[in-house]
Write an enzyme that holds these catalytic residues in place. Structure first.
Site, PDB file in Angstrom:
ATOM      1  N   ASN A   1       0.910  -1.039  -0.202  1.00 53.35           N
ATOM      2  CA  ASN A   1      -0.092  -0.015  -0.137  1.00 53.35           C
ATOM      3  C   ASN A   1       1.016   1.252  -0.074  1.00 53.35           C
ATOM      4  O   ASN A   1       1.586   1.486   1.039  1.00 53.35           O
ATOM      5  CB  ASN A   1      -0.874  -0.209   1.242  1.00 53.35           C
ATOM      6  CG  ASN A   1      -1.691   1.191   1.323  1.00 53.35           C
ATOM      7  OD1 ASN A   1      -1.555   1.816   0.552  1.00 53.35           O
ATOM      8  ND2 ASN A   1      -2.216   1.493   2.512  1.00 53.35           N
ATOM      9  N   TRP A   2       0.955   1.928  -1.236  1.00 52.05           N
ATOM     10  CA  TRP A   2       2.085   2.938  -1.289  1.00 52.05           C
ATOM     11  C   TRP A   2       1.384   4.072  -0.675  1.00 52.05           C
ATOM     12  O   TRP A   2       2.083   5.277  -0.493  1.00 52.05           O
ATOM     13  CB  TRP A   2       2.228   3.113  -2.656  1.00 52.05           C
ATOM     14  CG  TRP A   2       3.197   2.366  -3.267  1.00 52.05           C
ATOM     15  CD1 TRP A   2       3.687   1.194  -2.870  1.00 52.05           C
ATOM     16  CD2 TRP A   2       4.164   2.373  -4.545  1.00 52.05           C
ATOM     17  NE1 TRP A   2       4.643   0.572  -3.598  1.00 52.05           N
ATOM     18  CE2 TRP A   2       4.845   1.569  -4.493  1.00 52.05           C
ATOM     19  CE3 TRP A   2       4.244   3.439  -5.527  1.00 52.05           C
ATOM     20  CZ2 TRP A   2       5.778   1.066  -5.715  1.00 52.05           C
ATOM     21  CZ3 TRP A   2       5.039   3.347  -6.363  1.00 52.05           C
ATOM     22  CH2 TRP A   2       5.763   2.091  -6.743  1.00 52.05           C
ATOM     23  N   LYS A   3       0.147   4.225  -0.325  1.00 54.47           N
ATOM     24  CA  LYS A   3      -0.555   5.465   0.277  1.00 54.47           C
ATOM     25  C   LYS A   3      -0.338   6.612  -0.783  1.00 54.47           C
ATOM     26  O   LYS A   3      -0.170   6.348  -1.818  1.00 54.47           O
ATOM     27  CB  LYS A   3       0.108   5.811   1.714  1.00 54.47           C
ATOM     28  CG  LYS A   3      -0.123   4.614   2.629  1.00 54.47           C
ATOM     29  CD  LYS A   3       0.060   4.729   4.045  1.00 54.47           C
ATOM     30  CE  LYS A   3      -0.078   3.462   4.878  1.00 54.47           C
ATOM     31  NZ  LYS A   3      -0.059   3.650   6.228  1.00 54.47           N
TER      32      LYS A   3
ATOM     33  N   HIS B   1      -9.549   1.307   4.745  1.00 60.43           N
ATOM     34  CA  HIS B   1      -8.232   1.694   5.340  1.00 60.43           C
ATOM     35  C   HIS B   1      -8.441   2.418   6.662  1.00 60.43           C
ATOM     36  O   HIS B   1      -9.225   3.452   6.532  1.00 60.43           O
ATOM     37  CB  HIS B   1      -7.132   1.931   4.448  1.00 60.43           C
ATOM     38  CG  HIS B   1      -5.898   1.871   5.364  1.00 60.43           C
ATOM     39  ND1 HIS B   1      -5.496   2.950   5.974  1.00 60.43           N
ATOM     40  CD2 HIS B   1      -4.573   1.273   5.003  1.00 60.43           C
ATOM     41  CE1 HIS B   1      -4.178   2.700   6.386  1.00 60.43           C
ATOM     42  NE2 HIS B   1      -3.633   1.697   5.811  1.00 60.43           N
TER      43      HIS B   1
ATOM     44  N   GLU C   1      -6.693   4.911   7.829  1.00 60.13           N
ATOM     45  CA  GLU C   1      -6.769   6.454   7.637  1.00 60.13           C
ATOM     46  C   GLU C   1      -7.812   6.924   6.652  1.00 60.13           C
ATOM     47  O   GLU C   1      -8.181   8.068   6.981  1.00 60.13           O
ATOM     48  CB  GLU C   1      -5.314   6.432   6.395  1.00 60.13           C
ATOM     49  CG  GLU C   1      -4.166   6.374   7.296  1.00 60.13           C
ATOM     50  CD  GLU C   1      -2.972   5.703   6.763  1.00 60.13           C
ATOM     51  OE1 GLU C   1      -2.942   5.677   5.371  1.00 60.13           O
ATOM     52  OE2 GLU C   1      -1.926   5.055   7.353  1.00 60.13           O
TER      53      GLU C   1
ATOM     54  N   GLU D   1      -5.701  -4.797  10.704  1.00 57.55           N
ATOM     55  CA  GLU D   1      -4.489  -3.722  11.073  1.00 57.55           C
ATOM     56  C   GLU D   1      -4.840  -2.979  12.219  1.00 57.55           C
ATOM     57  O   GLU D   1      -5.576  -2.230  12.383  1.00 57.55           O
ATOM     58  CB  GLU D   1      -4.320  -2.740   9.833  1.00 57.55           C
ATOM     59  CG  GLU D   1      -4.145  -3.293   8.541  1.00 57.55           C
ATOM     60  CD  GLU D   1      -3.556  -2.339   7.575  1.00 57.55           C
ATOM     61  OE1 GLU D   1      -2.396  -2.684   7.254  1.00 57.55           O
ATOM     62  OE2 GLU D   1      -4.174  -1.332   7.048  1.00 57.55           O
TER      63      GLU D   1
ATOM     64  N   GLY E   1       2.590   2.302  10.759  1.00 55.66           N
ATOM     65  CA  GLY E   1       3.589   3.470  10.575  1.00 55.66           C
ATOM     66  C   GLY E   1       4.510   3.794  11.825  1.00 55.66           C
ATOM     67  O   GLY E   1       4.812   4.762  11.947  1.00 55.66           O
TER      68      GLY E   1
ATOM     69  N   SER F   1       3.167  -2.075  10.437  1.00 57.79           N
ATOM     70  CA  SER F   1       4.689  -2.313  10.529  1.00 57.79           C
ATOM     71  C   SER F   1       5.286  -3.739  10.293  1.00 57.79           C
ATOM     72  O   SER F   1       6.360  -4.225  10.930  1.00 57.79           O
ATOM     73  CB  SER F   1       5.077  -1.768  12.119  1.00 57.79           C
ATOM     74  OG  SER F   1       4.680  -0.452  12.376  1.00 57.79           O
TER      75      SER F   1
ATOM     76  N   GLY G   1       2.626  -1.127   4.298  1.00 60.44           N
ATOM     77  CA  GLY G   1       2.712   0.204   3.874  1.00 60.44           C
ATOM     78  C   GLY G   1       4.153   0.540   3.631  1.00 60.44           C
ATOM     79  O   GLY G   1       4.773   0.304   2.480  1.00 60.44           O
ATOM     80  N   GLY G   2       4.732   1.335   4.647  1.00 63.79           N
ATOM     81  CA  GLY G   2       6.070   1.965   4.311  1.00 63.79           C
ATOM     82  C   GLY G   2       7.073   0.957   3.810  1.00 63.79           C
ATOM     83  O   GLY G   2       7.931   1.380   2.727  1.00 63.79           O
TER      84      GLY G   2
HETATM   85  P1  PGA Z   1       2.964   0.160   7.516  1.00 65.26           P
HETATM   86  O1  PGA Z   1       1.320   0.381   7.018  1.00 65.26           O
HETATM   87  O2  PGA Z   1       3.329  -1.034   7.096  1.00 65.26           O
HETATM   88  O3  PGA Z   1       3.559   1.529   7.033  1.00 65.26           O
HETATM   89  O4  PGA Z   1       2.714   0.271   9.193  1.00 65.26           O
HETATM   90  C1  PGA Z   1       0.532  -0.369   6.877  1.00 65.26           C
HETATM   91  C2  PGA Z   1      -0.858   0.089   6.271  1.00 65.26           C
HETATM   92  O5  PGA Z   1      -1.297   1.158   6.604  1.00 65.26           O
HETATM   93  O6  PGA Z   1      -1.264  -0.564   5.523  1.00 65.26           O
END
Ligand code: PGA
Length: 249
Positions: free
Chosen positions: A8-10, A93, A95, A163, A169, A208, A229-230
């Site tokens: 997930n590149w956001k 998600h 967010e 999640e 993050g 994470s 994500g990251g």
């Molecule tokens: P993260 O994000 O791996 O950077 O913690 C995961 C996500 O929000 O899907």
């Protein structure tokens, strides 16, 4: 069941970031993964990402509107994602839930939109830190599943991602025992709903996930992949996580 590793590149990535996808493609061609791989870049990159992936892995969206079209400035429909070449879409998600006020009902409507457009929805759920501290994590997730996974869900066309909001993050994760407990809980809730078919729903862990912890997380029972994500932004890190999934299969 093959594990599924989702990146997930956001809101990260301009044209030059496609080089990471070319690196990924070459590595996956050279060594076909035992896991399925999906990358969800920003919508502006989807069509170019599909070309860069060249069927070595799939491309998805990060969100969609529930309606197929209409006067919704700035939104994107599931049909539009499909038209751009996407095969899946993340819905619900945290967010989106927290920054855009999305309710369980809205997330369910988006999952239905995904099916309508023949996309695989990756439906996200997970408790906040306060909810975990208050001993409510299992109940919160049960409530989110009841509200955001539509009644008509079919196992083969549904992916869930657990999640914990506080793990996204932050570099912090639940213990492996806590992850295993939650995934077993989710599987039991799905079984109550879908019967034996529930075994076919892939339940991803997200929050994470890094090359250093992917192996132990992906080895847990009822963990059928990861939402990353990251660590999905750099091909080398993402490949290391894909390899960790492959190692279990
Ligand atoms: P993260 O994000 O791996 O950077 O913690 C995961 C996500 O929000 O899907």
């Amino acid at each position: 069941m093959r594990q599924l590793i989702v990146g997930n590149w956001k809101m990260h990535g301009l044209g030059p970031a496609l080089a990471e996808l070319l690196t990924l493609r070459h590595a996956l061609y050279a060594r076909p993964p035992l896991a399925d791989v999906l990358v969800c870049p920003p919508a502006t990159l989807i069509a170019r990402a599909v070309a860069a992936a060249s069927n070595a892995f799939s491309i998805g969206g990060q969100d969609c509107h529930a309606e197929p079209s209409g006067a919704f400035t700035g939104d994107i429909s599931a049909e539009m994602l499909k038209d751009a070449g996407a095969g899946a879409v993340i819905v619900g998600h945290s967010e989106r839930r927290h920054d855009h006020g999305e309710s369980d009902a809205m997330v369910a409507a988006k999952a239905r939109a995904a099916w309508r457009a023949r996309l695989m929805p990756v439906i996200c759920i997970g408790e906040t830190e306060a909810e975990r501290a208050g001993g409510e994590a299992l109940d919160v997730v049960a409530r989110q599943i009841a509200g955001s996974v539509p009644e008509e869900a079919v196992a083969s066309a549904t992916v869930l991602a657990y999640e914990p909001v506080w793990a996204i993050g932050t570099g912090r994760t639940p213990t492996t025992a806590e992850i295993a407990q939650m995934h077993a809980h989710i599987r039991a809730l799905l079984t109550a709903r879908l019967g034996g078919e529930a075994g076919g729903v892939r339940i991803l862990y997200g929050g994470s996930v890094k090359p250093g912890n992917a192996g132990e997380i992906l080895a847990l029972p009822d963990v059928d992949g990861a939402l990353v994500g990251g660590a999905s932004l750099k091909a080398s890190d993402f490949l290391a996580i894909i390899e960790a999934a492959a190692a279990r299969s």
